[in-house]
Design an enzyme around this catalytic site. Structure first.
Site, PDB file in Angstrom:
ATOM      1  N   LEU A  78       8.797   6.796   0.999  1.00 51.79           N
ATOM      2  CA  LEU A  78       9.551   6.409  -0.192  1.00 51.79           C
ATOM      3  C   LEU A  78       8.938   5.225  -0.940  1.00 51.79           C
ATOM      4  CD1 LEU A  78      13.169   6.859   1.199  1.00 51.79           C
ATOM      5  CD2 LEU A  78      11.759   8.475  -0.074  1.00 51.79           C
ATOM      6  N   HIS A 117       6.382   3.409  -3.556  1.00 49.74           N
ATOM      7  CA  HIS A 117       5.723   3.758  -4.800  1.00 49.74           C
ATOM      8  C   HIS A 117       4.220   3.558  -4.681  1.00 49.74           C
ATOM      9  CE1 HIS A 117       9.878   2.894  -6.013  1.00 49.74           C
ATOM     10  NE2 HIS A 117       9.660   3.690  -7.046  1.00 49.74           N
ATOM     11  N   GLU A 119       3.003  -3.140   1.406  1.00 50.21           N
ATOM     12  CA  GLU A 119       1.539  -3.154   1.422  1.00 50.21           C
ATOM     13  C   GLU A 119       1.017  -4.282   2.313  1.00 50.21           C
ATOM     14  OE1 GLU A 119       2.674  -0.434  -1.611  1.00 50.21           O
ATOM     15  OE2 GLU A 119       3.401  -2.445  -1.166  1.00 50.21           O
ATOM     16  N   ASP A 152      -8.038  -0.885  18.826  1.00 50.42           N
ATOM     17  CA  ASP A 152      -9.040   0.163  18.976  1.00 50.42           C
ATOM     18  C   ASP A 152     -10.403  -0.419  19.331  1.00 50.42           C
ATOM     19  OD1 ASP A 152     -10.115   2.887  18.717  1.00 50.42           O
ATOM     20  OD2 ASP A 152     -11.081   2.116  16.907  1.00 50.42           O
TER      21      ASP A 152
END
Length: 329
Positions: free
Chosen positions: A75, A77, A112, A126
């Site tokens: 959801l 943008h 973000e 990792d």
């Protein structure tokens, strides 16, 4: 706001319509902590792991993650990000990741920033799992955001009933403020020598200093916001620019800057590096916030001396230019 914006009146998931919202500069900063063994931290710092360039790879991954946030979280943008930056601070057994995202648009960049910090942390796992598969990524949280009708937000403001909308600040010519970020100084355990030195230097250059505020590193974001609300022509901070997990001055400063002045910050680091190599580790920023010149200086007396030497030849010219005067040659 008391309701969940991503639910409609019937409780169904929806994408929020931001079409009528104002377009403003939006900034968000998030942090995450990657915890592992001390020997793994030493390997990362020495670039001694089989997968080389660990921090560089994690930084690139975090930036890429921020750019793909709308693909990962349904959801969100799609945003045109103007900047994504990541910093990594080391402790004995952890790496603290700080991610800052910026855009100019109709919705914020919190997700973000959070995604950037998270993806960078997962990349650290990792890159190091061959030597420590039991490492932990945690404490992922938003630490500051600005822009939009609610203005600046920090965790300390979470319980506020209302948050004032941002207003245009009219800078008061010839005024200045000084903030000292020192947990020991704020507790009275150490005498502050840097604040009075900066204040005296400003007075010698014709500035009336509102106050010299000594705050803990944890409270520097509150002090910077309060100082800028008072709209001085100049705000100089000292301390909190290093790599200690408690050093938060650049993170507290960056969301307020309309324009950065990297040349000033680099000049301060360069001058300091001629005397001590560790000066290159300073993360201090310089820039302009609503007409106020903001400069982060290191916390040492030597670092302050170097920083003021750099400012000595350009501060008055810079203030005059921002006010609409001053020569442009």
């Amino acid at each position: 706001m008391t309701g969940l914006t991503h639910l409609d009146d019937d409780g169904r998931a929806r994408m929020v319509d931001v079409g009528d919202k104002a377009t403003t500069k939006r900034v968000a900063t998030a942090t995450a902590t990657f915890t592992t063994r001390p020997d793994v931290i030493a390997l990362v710092r020495a670039d001694g792991l089989p997968k080389a360039d660990v921090i560089a790879t994690a930084r690139i991954a975090g930036i890429a993650g921020a750019k793909r946030t709308s693909e990962l979280i349904p959801l969100c943008h799609q945003l045109a990000l103007s900047s994504v930056s990541l910093d990594f601070a080391f402790t004995e057994d952890s790496i603290v990741i700080t991610a800052t995202a910026k855009t100019t648009g109709q919705t914020g960049v919190e997700m973000e920033a959070l995604t950037a910090a998270s993806i960078a942390g997962l990349t650290l796992h990792d890159m190091t799992k061959a030597v420590d598969p039991a490492s932990v990524l945690g404490d992922i949280r938003l630490v500051e955001k600005s822009g939009g009708k609610r203005g600046n937000w920090t965790p300390d403001a979470q319980d506020s009933a209302t948050v004032a909308a941002p207003t245009e600040r009219v800078v008061r010519p010839g005024t200045a403020a000084v903030i000292v970020a020192s947990t020991a100084g704020a507790a009275g355990a150490r005498e502050d020598l840097t604040g009075p030195r900066i204040s005296a230097w400003l007075a010698d250059h014709g500035y009336a200093v509102d106050a010299v505020t000594v705050v803990s590193d944890a409270d520097v974001h509150v002090a910077i916001a309060a100082a800028l609300d008072a709209a001085p022509a100049v705000l100089i901070t000292t301390g909190g620019t290093g790599l200690s997990p408690s050093d938060r001055t650049p993170e507290a400063t960056r969301p307020h800057l309309d324009r950065e002045l990297p040349g000033i910050a680099e000049a301060i680091r360069t001058l300091g590096s001629t005397k001590t190599p560790t000066a290159a580790l300073s993360r201090g920023l310089a820039g302009v916030s609503g007409g106020t010149v903001v400069v982060n200086l290191p916390g040492s007396t030597g670092g302050v001396k170097d920083g003021l030497s750099v400012l000595d030849g350009l501060l008055d010219h810079l203030v005059a230019q921002i006010a609409g005067g001053g020569a442009h040659e």
